[in-house]
Scaffold this motif. Structure first.
Motif, short mmCIF file in Angstrom:
data_model
loop_
_atom_site.label_atom_id
_atom_site.label_comp_id
_atom_site.label_asym_id
_atom_site.label_seq_id
_atom_site.Cartn_x
_atom_site.Cartn_y
_atom_site.Cartn_z
N LEU A 134 1.13 -22.06 -19.12
CA LEU A 134 -0.11 -21.29 -19.23
C LEU A 134 -1.07 -21.89 -20.25
N GLY A 135 -0.59 -22.25 -21.42
CA GLY A 135 -1.45 -22.79 -22.47
C GLY A 135 -0.64 -23.09 -23.70
N ARG A 136 -1.32 -23.40 -24.80
CA ARG A 136 -0.58 -23.78 -26.00
C ARG A 136 -1.39 -23.47 -27.26
N SER A 137 -0.68 -23.36 -28.35
CA SER A 137 -1.31 -23.25 -29.66
C SER A 137 -0.81 -24.41 -30.52
N GLY A 138 -1.43 -24.59 -31.67
CA GLY A 138 -0.96 -25.61 -32.61
C GLY A 138 -1.89 -26.76 -32.85
N ASP A 139 -2.98 -26.88 -32.08
CA ASP A 139 -3.91 -27.98 -32.32
C ASP A 139 -4.37 -27.98 -33.77
N GLY A 140 -4.38 -29.19 -34.35
CA GLY A 140 -4.88 -29.32 -35.72
C GLY A 140 -3.86 -29.00 -36.79
N ILE A 141 -2.60 -28.79 -36.41
CA ILE A 141 -1.54 -28.53 -37.40
C ILE A 141 -0.57 -29.70 -37.38
N PRO A 142 -0.61 -30.58 -38.38
CA PRO A 142 0.30 -31.73 -38.39
C PRO A 142 1.68 -31.34 -38.93
N PHE A 143 2.64 -32.21 -38.67
CA PHE A 143 3.97 -32.10 -39.27
C PHE A 143 4.03 -32.91 -40.55
N HIS A 144 4.97 -32.54 -41.42
CA HIS A 144 5.25 -33.30 -42.63
C HIS A 144 6.75 -33.39 -42.83
N VAL A 202 2.69 -28.22 -41.46
CA VAL A 202 2.10 -27.92 -42.75
C VAL A 202 2.09 -26.41 -43.00
N GLN A 203 2.00 -25.62 -41.95
CA GLN A 203 2.06 -24.16 -42.07
C GLN A 203 3.47 -23.66 -41.79
N GLY A 204 3.91 -22.66 -42.56
CA GLY A 204 5.09 -21.93 -42.14
C GLY A 204 6.32 -21.96 -43.00
N ILE A 205 6.38 -22.82 -44.02
CA ILE A 205 7.65 -22.87 -44.76
C ILE A 205 7.87 -21.61 -45.60
N PHE A 206 6.80 -20.93 -45.98
CA PHE A 206 6.96 -19.69 -46.75
C PHE A 206 7.50 -18.56 -45.88
N ASP A 207 7.24 -18.63 -44.59
CA ASP A 207 7.79 -17.62 -43.68
C ASP A 207 9.30 -17.61 -43.71
N GLU A 263 -8.99 -24.53 -42.12
CA GLU A 263 -9.01 -23.61 -43.26
C GLU A 263 -7.61 -23.14 -43.62
N LEU A 264 -6.81 -22.83 -42.62
CA LEU A 264 -5.44 -22.36 -42.88
C LEU A 264 -4.58 -23.45 -43.49
N ASN A 265 -4.75 -24.69 -43.03
CA ASN A 265 -3.99 -25.81 -43.61
C ASN A 265 -4.32 -25.99 -45.08
N ALA A 266 -5.61 -25.93 -45.41
CA ALA A 266 -6.03 -26.10 -46.80
C ALA A 266 -5.44 -25.01 -47.69
N ALA A 267 -5.45 -23.78 -47.19
CA ALA A 267 -4.88 -22.67 -47.95
C ALA A 267 -3.38 -22.86 -48.15
N GLU A 268 -2.71 -23.38 -47.12
CA GLU A 268 -1.26 -23.60 -47.21
C GLU A 268 -0.93 -24.67 -48.25
N LEU A 269 -1.72 -25.74 -48.29
CA LEU A 269 -1.48 -26.79 -49.28
C LEU A 269 -1.63 -26.26 -50.71
N LYS A 270 -2.61 -25.40 -50.92
CA LYS A 270 -2.77 -24.79 -52.25
C LYS A 270 -1.58 -23.89 -52.58
N HIS A 271 -1.12 -23.17 -51.59
CA HIS A 271 0.03 -22.28 -51.78
C HIS A 271 1.27 -23.10 -52.13
#
Length: 319
Positions: A134-144, A202-207, A263-271
């Motif tokens: 159907l579709g996908r999410s995740g564009d613009g979120i790199p792995f580290h 880059v997002q999600g390790i705090f979860d 914006e979310l990636n930048a906030a995550e890096l600060k976190h």
């Protein structure tokens, strides 16, 4: 008499409004923990569809990994155990080897819909998995790569790294010893020193609480998060045009949420910085080696497991 007249009125109303008579409820699962970064776009998709689809289509959200192990989700959609799911292709490459190419894409999902990539990927899902992509999410979120020990060059020799299929070939090419576990086991593996690192967006390790056992994040980031919304193909074909249109309209809206990721990636890096996670940033030849190895190892593996489609996928998915 009034009772029977009223009943006949209800029946007549349903016949006059086919959407009202045909409301369908889809059973949904999520390969990611409820409320986590990879789960949220799908949860917002469900909320929007349920709000706008009354009388036409509804989704019964069963839940995340507590309801179904992540690596079983792809097969559950294939067989119709569930109707719709949010899952990365990394969790069903045993069913669709070509799924190993999806996180290597450098084109957005919008670009993929325009150049024929989505159509080709959807056909692969239809033919090999009995699902509609159907579709996908995740564009613009790199792995580290996240580590408990520092490194000073793109060499993972002597380190044991927790992987999924996403970065297995890449980290192996840099000399790492590999361990594959479900996300729910990573914290304990870090705590016990069984692994010295892991790949993750880059997002999600705090979860998941992993920041408590993480000291370093390696940059630059690589690849792009690929979390697809899959619908059982038999269920998809049984839906009315109005129901399918509602799904398509809502998933297009969900894909548009990716514009928030800068914006979310930048906030995550600060976190992460506030939590004490230090960046290890390669530059010059080291950065070039890091990114080239990621791409070369990833596509070499796709050619190994899906030789008949690898070149076409690369042409469609990358710039």
């Amino acid at each position: 008499m009034r009772y029977w007249l009223g009943l006949l009125g209800v029946v007549a109303a349903c016949l006059a409004d086919p959407a009202m008579a045909q409301e369908v409820t889809l059973r949904a699962v999520n390969a990611f923990a409820e409320g986590s970064a990879s789960a949220r776009p799908f949860e917002e998709f469900i909320a929007k569809l349920n709000a706008e689809g009354k009388g036409v289509l509804q989704i019964n959200y069963i839940g995340g990994p507590k309801a179904m192990p992540p690596f079983e989700v792809g097969n559950a959609v294939r067989t119709g155990v569930v109707d719709i799911a949010n899952v990365t292709s990394a969790f069903y490459t045993n069913l669709l080897p070509e799924g190993n190419a999806l996180w290597l894409a450098t084109r957005t999902i919008e670009e993929q819909r325009q150049n024929g990539a989505w159509e080709f990927v959807n056909k692969l899902h239809n033919d090999k998995m009995n699902v509609w992509y159907l579709g996908r999410s995740g564009d613009g979120i790199p792995f580290h790569l996240y580590l408990t020990k520092a490194i000073d060059k793109p060499d993972l020799t002597g380190l044991t790294i927790r992987v999924t299929p996403v970065y297995r070939a890449f980290f192996a090419a840099l000399g790492a010893t590999l361990v594959q576990t479900p996300p729910g086991e990573v914290y304990t593996a870090l705590e016990r020193g069984v692994v010295q690192g892991y790949g993750w967006p880059v997002q999600g390790i705090f979860d998941l609480g992993w920041q408590e056992r993480t000291k370093y994040r390696v940059a630059p980031g690589f690849y792009s998060v690929d979390v697809g919304v899959l619908v059982n193909l038999d269920k998809w074909t049984s839906l009315t045009p109005a129901q399918r249109d509602l799904l398509l309209k809502t998933v297009t809206w969900m894909e548009g949420l990716s514009t928030k990721n800068v914006e979310l990636n930048a906030a995550e890096l600060k976190h992460q910085a506030a939590a004490g996670i230090q960046p290890i940033t390669f530059s010059g030849p080291d950065a070039e080696k890091w990114l080239k190895t990621a791409a070369d190892a990833g596509w070499a593996y796709v050619r190994q497991v899906a030789p008949e489609n690898a070149d076409k996928l690369r042409a469609l998915l990358t710039k």
